[in-house]
Every structure is written in structure tokens, then in C-alpha cells.
Scaffold this motif. Structure first.
Motif, PDB file in Angstrom:
ATOM      1  N   VAL A   1     -31.352 -20.000  33.748  1.00  0.00           N
ATOM      2  CA  VAL A   1     -30.096 -19.523  33.178  1.00  0.00           C
ATOM      3  C   VAL A   1     -29.584 -20.460  32.084  1.00  0.00           C
TER       4      VAL A   1
ATOM      5  N   GLY B   1     -25.049 -18.207  31.218  1.00  0.00           N
ATOM      6  CA  GLY B   1     -24.944 -16.944  31.950  1.00  0.00           C
ATOM      7  C   GLY B   1     -26.090 -15.991  31.710  1.00  0.00           C
ATOM      8  N   ARG B   2     -26.842 -16.223  30.610  1.00  0.00           N
ATOM      9  CA  ARG B   2     -27.938 -15.308  30.278  1.00  0.00           C
ATOM     10  C   ARG B   2     -29.226 -15.681  31.006  1.00  0.00           C
ATOM     11  N   TYR B   3     -29.993 -14.664  31.321  1.00  0.00           N
ATOM     12  CA  TYR B   3     -31.281 -14.858  31.975  1.00  0.00           C
ATOM     13  C   TYR B   3     -32.340 -15.225  30.936  1.00  0.00           C
TER      14      TYR B   3
ATOM     15  N   ASN C   1     -34.484 -15.123  42.386  1.00  0.00           N
ATOM     16  CA  ASN C   1     -33.740 -15.051  41.143  1.00  0.00           C
ATOM     17  C   ASN C   1     -34.299 -13.973  40.232  1.00  0.00           C
TER      18      ASN C   1
ATOM     19  N   ARG D   1     -27.720 -10.553  32.749  1.00  0.00           N
ATOM     20  CA  ARG D   1     -27.139 -11.679  33.477  1.00  0.00           C
ATOM     21  C   ARG D   1     -28.151 -12.301  34.442  1.00  0.00           C
ATOM     22  N   TYR D   2     -28.029 -13.602  34.599  1.00  0.00           N
ATOM     23  CA  TYR D   2     -28.884 -14.327  35.536  1.00  0.00           C
ATOM     24  C   TYR D   2     -28.352 -14.183  36.961  1.00  0.00           C
TER      25      TYR D   2
ATOM     26  N   ASP E   1     -29.027 -15.217  41.062  1.00  0.00           N
ATOM     27  CA  ASP E   1     -29.675 -16.259  41.866  1.00  0.00           C
ATOM     28  C   ASP E   1     -29.080 -16.231  43.268  1.00  0.00           C
TER      29      ASP E   1
ATOM     30  N   ILE F   1     -25.941 -23.609  38.860  1.00  0.00           N
ATOM     31  CA  ILE F   1     -26.015 -22.213  38.387  1.00  0.00           C
ATOM     32  C   ILE F   1     -24.613 -21.711  38.036  1.00  0.00           C
TER      33      ILE F   1
ATOM     34  N   GLN G   1     -23.464 -22.945  34.819  1.00  0.00           N
ATOM     35  CA  GLN G   1     -24.101 -22.237  33.699  1.00  0.00           C
ATOM     36  C   GLN G   1     -23.647 -20.782  33.624  1.00  0.00           C
TER      37      GLN G   1
ATOM     38  N   GLY H   1     -23.991 -18.495  35.759  1.00  0.00           N
ATOM     39  CA  GLY H   1     -24.899 -17.558  36.414  1.00  0.00           C
ATOM     40  C   GLY H   1     -24.217 -16.912  37.604  1.00  0.00           C
TER      41      GLY H   1
ATOM     42  N   CYS I   1     -24.299 -16.304  41.333  1.00  0.00           N
ATOM     43  CA  CYS I   1     -24.972 -16.995  42.432  1.00  0.00           C
ATOM     44  C   CYS I   1     -24.250 -16.714  43.743  1.00  0.00           C
TER      45      CYS I   1
END
Lengths: 202, 202
Positions: free
Chosen positions: A93, A96-98, B91, B97-98, B100, B128, B131, B133, B135
């Protein structure tokens, strides 16, 4: 059956032999003998330590068949086989982006052979792009030590061309035209996130 | 040395023994005997097949020590050890969007023991979230077959409470208050993406 090392190199068995894996190399200041994978791992550690991004290499997939549990010591895997990975090697990540990518190198100075990739990896990249993920490959020409970031959409194009009977590689000219060079740095070694930040306006 | 199975359960060695791993169970229509992991894998396959999301379980990390290359057959790993995972198990990407998460189950009907998580996993979740992400953890109470989606920020809160000398588990009431129940479905089995879509306005 063709066995491929995790680094994509084909292993041609000559006779029965046993190989003991060396301990992981320690990070050194010079690049001598450092592989693309080591450079990327070092880069990812740098990103992690500096709160820039969280990107990890996935473990090598292994089919475990037999495990011994010796008294008072750690479990020992006594029989296992390498499985083919169904995804790319790296993901994580950034803002926020994959992020998802594969890294490959070639000793060929004029083109990048597509046999470095597997069908299911290319399919995985296609699915990631459909989910609006950031997906690319890092291509390294080992002779010239040049590294290029090629968006997966271009790789899919060249892959399709091959499937339709076209050439089995991407020419260096095509790579220069469609990708972005990443200069080899000191810390981090391969600053691909900087390029991603710029390319995707993150 | 304490060895933990990949599912987090501690293994107490009694005597030397050898275990042959059964082949992966086939997906069945009834849930009898299906573990949380099997349910999630089936859910992820459903998401993949329907273009909803691309989420994979990471391979179990293994330190390979010795490999045999028998003539004309696949390489055999003859000695390897389980390594502790430095990240969560699952993940991937949903709408760019990421995503996890970690999935854990307990037989305790009234609270969820925090010993199901490892320090480095909790640290990974923190990184995460930094960032940006998405989660979370999927918690399953096996006695009642209830599944809850708890955002990692809440897990971090309860983890911190434990570190400061507080209780070593999350009470069921706290879980009900801070998380979101996921009803067990038919296809997909555990529709956590639907919940994520709603919770994060994706």
C-alpha cells in the motif's frame, strides 16, 4: 516437467544432487553481486523504516507434504515442493492505493523475453488493473544495469501480441518508448515509489 | 522454543512424531467441518471469479535449508522450517483501495483472547492504517458461529490496553459495540467486501 527457480531461471537437472541454501546475504554498501530482488527488498525496507510505503515480497509458495516434530525443538519440514505462484511477487500500500508488481531481469541486451512471465501472472495483472490497482513490472537489463518501470497495461499489450503469433519479446526500443527509467540510487536503491507518485498524481 | 502453527495455536511437543499433511479439502456445500480459513478462501475465489475484488492469502513463510533435485522429476525440499509471518495473512485490492486483514477464531464464548495475534502483526496493521489502507480483523466465535469485522484501529486500542497492564482479551460486549457482524451466507460464505464497501463509502 520444467522446474523454475523462484527467480524465474529454468533449472535443467543433470544428475541427482543436493543443494544447501546459503544464508541470506547481508546488505552491503556496494552493489557488487546484488540481485534485483535484493535491491528491491532493501528499497522496501527503506520505505517501511521511513513510513513511505508498506510493500512486502510474498513468501515462495510451497506445498508441504511431511513435517517432523522432534522433541523440544522446532518443527522440521521433511518433504515439500515448490508451487507455481498464482500472483506477482510484491504487493502493498502507498497512500491508500494498492500497489502490485513483478520484477524480472534479463541478460539479453537488446530485448526483454516474455518467457520471464507466466500466463497466470499476466492474468493476475489484468485483474488488478480491472480493480483500479496500480500494477507494473520492473525490468532490469543486467548488462547495462538499466531499470525500467513498465505499466502492466503495456505488458498486457505485448503479451497479447505474442499470443497472436507476434514476437516473443519486447524490444529495448519499445521499452524505452513505453516505460520509465529508474536511476539506481544509494538509499533507496530503486526508488519506484517516487516514479509511481509522479505518474499517478498521488 | 515455542512453535506456533500457522493458525496461531501453540504446539506442545510430546514426543518425536511425523505428520503427513492431508490433501486440501474439497469445497463442499455444507459448512460442516469448514474452517474460517476455508470459508474465507472460498469467499475470495468467489470475489475473483465475479470480478468483485482480488484478495489472496499469502503463502506460509518457510525457510528452505536443503533441496534435492532428483533426475527427471520435481525439486524436493528436504529440510525447511516455519518462519513467523511478518504481516497479516490476507491482502489485495478492491476499487483501487488496499485491503489487508487477518482472520482468527476462538472457542471462548465470552471473549476474544489477544494471544491470537502477534506483536509484529499488530505493528504491521498500524503501518497499514498510517498508509491509509483498509485494515481489519475477522473474528469468529466458533461456538456460536458468529463472525465480526473489527477495524484494526479498535484492535490497536485493545492491544495497547493489554500492553499497559489491562485485560488480555476483548470482551464479547466490546466486540459487539465496536465491530460489525457478518452473517454467514451461501455464496459468498463471508461477504466482508459488502461490509467494507458500506463502511468506507467505496
Amino acid at each position: 516437467m520444467n522446474f523454475h527457480y523462484p527467480n524465474g531461471k529454468k533449472y535443467i537437472p543433470q544428475k541427482k544432487e543436493t543443494i544447501r541454501i546459503k544464508k541470506e546475504k547481508k546488505w552491503s554498501f556496494s552493489n557488487r553481486g546484488m540481485t534485483l530482488e535484493e535491491d528491491i527488498n532493501e528499497t522496501n525496507e527503506y520505505y517501511l523504516a521511513h513510513g513511505i510505503a508498506v510493500i512486502h515480497k510474498k513468501p515462495t509458495p510451497v506445498q508441504i507434504v511431511q513435517v517432523d516434530y522432534p522433541k523440544r525443538s522446532a518443527a522440521v519440514i521433511k518433504e515439500a515442493y515448490f508451487k507455481q505462484a498464482s500472483t506477482t511477487d510484491y504487493n502493498g500500500v502507498y497512500k491508500g492505493r494498492y500497489i502490485d508488481f513483478e520484477a524480472k531481469e534479463t541478460q539479453n541486451p537488446t530485448s526483454f523475453p516474455l518467457k520471464n512471465f507466466h500466463e497466470h501472472q499476466v492474468k493476475h495483472m489484468e485483474l488488478i488493473l480491472e480493480q483500479n490497482g496500480i500494477c507494473f513490472v520492473l525490468l532490469r537489463f543486467s548488462a547495462s544495469e538499466e531499470i525500467f518501470l513498465l505499466d502492466a497495461k503495456h505488458l498486457l499489450h505485448f503479451w497479447k501480441r505474442m499470443k497472436e503469433g507476434g514476437r516473443k519479446s519486447i524490444t529495448k526500443e519499445e521499452i524505452i518508448e513505453n516505460s520509465h527509467p529508474i536511476p539506481l540510487g544509494y538509499r533507496p536503491r530503486i526508488d519506484y515509489i517516487k516514479k509511481i507518485d509522479y505518474l499517478y498524481n498521488l
